[in-house]
Design an enzyme around this catalytic site. Structure first.
Site, PDB file in Angstrom:
ATOM      1  N   LYS A 122       3.135   2.314  10.836  1.00  0.00           N
ATOM      2  CA  LYS A 122       3.173   3.671  10.301  1.00  0.00           C
ATOM      3  C   LYS A 122       2.701   4.675  11.355  1.00  0.00           C
ATOM      4  O   LYS A 122       3.317   5.719  11.563  1.00  0.00           O
ATOM      5  CB  LYS A 122       2.277   3.733   9.059  1.00  0.00           C
ATOM      6  CG  LYS A 122       2.286   5.099   8.422  1.00  0.00           C
ATOM      7  CD  LYS A 122       1.191   5.259   7.386  1.00  0.00           C
ATOM      8  CE  LYS A 122       1.166   6.705   6.920  1.00  0.00           C
ATOM      9  NZ  LYS A 122       0.001   7.021   6.136  1.00  0.00           N
ATOM     10  N   ARG A 154       5.334 -13.691   9.163  1.00  0.00           N
ATOM     11  CA  ARG A 154       5.925 -12.348   9.121  1.00  0.00           C
ATOM     12  C   ARG A 154       7.325 -12.359   9.735  1.00  0.00           C
ATOM     13  O   ARG A 154       7.649 -13.244  10.529  1.00  0.00           O
ATOM     14  CB  ARG A 154       5.097 -11.379   9.964  1.00  0.00           C
ATOM     15  CG  ARG A 154       3.777 -10.986   9.390  1.00  0.00           C
ATOM     16  CD  ARG A 154       3.025 -10.167  10.423  1.00  0.00           C
ATOM     17  NE  ARG A 154       3.557  -8.811  10.460  1.00  0.00           N
ATOM     18  CZ  ARG A 154       2.947  -7.771   9.916  1.00  0.00           C
ATOM     19  NH1 ARG A 154       1.795  -7.929   9.309  1.00  0.00           N
ATOM     20  NH2 ARG A 154       3.463  -6.568   9.984  1.00  0.00           N
ATOM     21  N   GLU A 158       0.870  -1.177   0.000  1.00  0.00           N
ATOM     22  CA  GLU A 158       0.000   0.000   0.000  1.00  0.00           C
ATOM     23  C   GLU A 158       0.908   1.229   0.000  1.00  0.00           C
ATOM     24  O   GLU A 158       1.815   1.313   0.824  1.00  0.00           O
ATOM     25  CB  GLU A 158      -0.861   0.030   1.266  1.00  0.00           C
ATOM     26  CG  GLU A 158      -1.946  -1.012   1.308  1.00  0.00           C
ATOM     27  CD  GLU A 158      -2.742  -0.890   2.605  1.00  0.00           C
ATOM     28  OE1 GLU A 158      -3.484   0.105   2.748  1.00  0.00           O
ATOM     29  OE2 GLU A 158      -2.590  -1.754   3.470  1.00  0.00           O
TER      30      GLU A 158
END
Length: 575
Positions: free
Chosen positions: A312, A302, A87
């Site tokens: 973020k 992950r 993204e």
């Protein structure tokens, strides 16, 4: 590594263990990335071959599947196709490096291609700087995308398919509020069974901007693995899109977009992290509901690092509170920050290779990444001399009327890789800590009555006079020098600089004090209360030898006896 060392020690019984270890390390580096490729080929044994999607456990076969796979093979020629779909609403971090290595690496290992596709379906959060930085980091890690695409490239096709989904009775327009459909057990929509024609008209009204944000959504008729019912496919957002402008006021969601973009690009292996496992059934369901080619989604664990945060939202808080300067502050583990700190891309790729590809989540210590960096820098970073806390030394019997030139090897372990020249003048500077007025037991460096050698010069210096200021602080030493071939062998050799360049040096430590700064049981006050007050020390008046004069941003050096350093991009001409 242990086995390799054992074998080497058996065969070289009398050799120095540390030297063997260094040599084994050096020879092993080249095999790291190779080992990842082999690992990925090994993974391929469990993965399906292109066109054999139906052999995957859980893959849904419909009457059209075989014909669609045949068409797919005709288009791809049986080539492996993967994609890296970030993204564009933030900067990539170390976890993304694993995804980049896995997606691009798997394609490369199997003679295939990898797309870089921006998942740009949320216009509120996207900025051009993120698009640029993402591509820059992918290429910095050594990968070239087969094509750079955007989910927004397919907005027209996605809209057409949404209309088809409604016509097939598989989607409907709903007016439940976001709060009502949140959570695991929301009430079923009272609009689930509204007539197809009504939903088509209302969806058209959504597209024309006749509904406010949150007043209507398009939902798909399915139940996901985690029990979530009827995920949203489209929502109203009156935000211009950076690529399509104000053409659209409805935007597709991840659940709707992702699998269809994979289908359009004929992706063979849709590799994603474990948290998307709950969406695998919706992935298959949507492709099959529209009778389009259905790729296979594979999940892997992950990669997380201790002593850091990567979200973020949290990095923005760190920047806003002044705890770090920006997204590329070298104390963070974003890829731009790692580059700025001086981590070579090969080191990050080697680290990902060592972590490997597993279904389990991997949580690693930062020192393992640092070890990978040292291995690469040991081979790549030429040596230079720098003094962080300078002490002036005057050689009273300097053997020449002007400065001499000293040859210093760029890589002492391999002198065939060249030398650089540094001036050697009667005034030199040494580290303050390399002199003591009284030599304790075990102290081997410079002291009255205890000479030291100056690295690379062939001279030994002996203290004759200690000059202090009024407070008693040592300001300067006067010494004499003797050729090392006639002097008694000193206990130590120290680094020095002469006619140096002034520079600012930034020394970084961990940003957080605890392993898991986001864990309330470890850090009850929240991650901002866990900042390490000593994470940055700025040395304003360091001195470095003139061999680095022409260095450019991101050039790396090993300062002898100090460590690895990288030229910061905020350096200016002459500073």
């Amino acid at each position: 590594m242990g086995l390799l060392m054992g074998e080497a020690r058996n065969q070289l019984r009398w050799a120095d263990g540390k030297t063997i270890k260094n040599e084994v390390d050096l020879q092993d580096i080249g095999t790291e990335t190779q080992s990842l490729l082999e690992q990925l080929r090994g993974e391929a044994l469990k993965f399906h071959k292109p066109g054999e999607n139906y052999k995957t456990e859980g893959y849904v076969v419909t009457p059209n599947t075989m014909a669609l796979l045949k068409q797919h093979l005709a288009i791809t020629g049986g080539q492996v196709r993967t994609r890296f779909p970030p993204e564009p609403n933030g900067i990539l971090h170390i976890g993304h490096a694993k995804a980049i290595n896995f997606n691009f690496g798997y394609a490369k290992a199997n003679g295939g291609v990898c797309f870089l596709r921006y998942d740009d379906t949320n216009p509120e959060k996207e900025e051009e700087k993120y698009f640029t930085a993402i591509r820059e980091m992918v290429e910095w890690l050594g990968y070239q995308p087969y094509a750079v695409t955007h989910a927004s490239d397919y907005f027209d096709q996605l809209y057409t398919w949404a209309l088809e989904l409604i016509r097939r009775g598989q989607a409907y327009v709903c007016h439940q509020k976001v709060e009502e459909i949140k959570g695991h057990n929301p009430p079923p929509s009272p609009w689930r069974d509204r007539p197809v024609e009504e939903s088509l008209l209302l969806f058209e009204d959504m597209r024309k901007g006749k509904f406010g944000e949150g007043e209507a959504t398009l939902r798909m008729k399915l139940v996901m693995e985690d029990g979530k019912m009827d995920p949203v496919a489209y929502r109203v957002k009156f935000t211009p899109h950076h690529r399509t402008g104000d053409k659209w006021c409805i935007y597709p969601t991840y659940d709707y977009t992702h699998c269809l973009c994979d289908s359009i690009e004929h992706i063979t292996h849709s590799l994603c992290t474990k948290e998307f496992q709950a969406r695998r059934s919706s992935y298959f369901w949507l492709c099959n509901a529209l009778d389009v080619y259905c790729p296979v989604q594979w999940e892997y664990g992950r990669l997380n690092l201790l002593y850091t945060v990567v979200s973020k939202r949290k990095i923005i808080r760190l920047v806003e509170t002044g705890a770090v300067r920006d997204w590329d502050d070298p104390r963070l583990f974003t890829l731009t920050a790692l580059r700025r700190r001086g981590f070579p891309p090969e080191a990050i790729n080697n680290f990902c290779a060592r972590v490997g590809v597993t279904v389990a989540q991997a949580t690693m210590e930062p020192h393992l990444l640092e070890a990978c960096a040292r291995e690469v820098l040991n081979e790549q970073a030429p040596r230079a001399m720098a003094v962080l806390e300078p002490l002036k030394v005057t050689i009273t019997n300097f053997p020449a009327p002007k400065a001499l030139e000293v040859l210093v090897p760029n890589f002492p372990a391999d002198e065939s890789r060249g030398f650089h020249k540094v001036p050697f003048h009667q005034t030199i500077y040494i580290e303050e800590t390399d002199f003591r007025e009284e030599a304790d037991k075990g102290y081997k460096r410079l002291a009255p009555g205890q000479p030291v050698g100056l690295r690379h010069t062939g001279y030994v210096i002996t203290v004759q006079n200690v000059i202090k200021d009024v407070s008693g602080r040592v300001m300067e030493l006067e010494v004499t020098c003797t050729k090392s071939d006639v002097a008694e062998k000193p206990k130590a050799f120290i680094h020095w600089v002469s006619m140096p360049l002034a520079c600012e040096v930034r020394l970084y430590e961990r940003l957080f004090l605890h392993k898991n700064p986001e864990d309330p049981s470890e850090v009850p006050g929240g991650f901002l209360s866990d900042l390490n007050p000593d994470s940055l020390r700025v040395v304003h008046n360091a001195l470095v030898d003139s061999s680095v004069r022409s260095a450019r941003p991101f050039d790396k050096f090993q300062f002898e006896r100090l460590g690895y350093f990288s030229v910061d991009p905020d350096s200016e001409e002459g500073k």
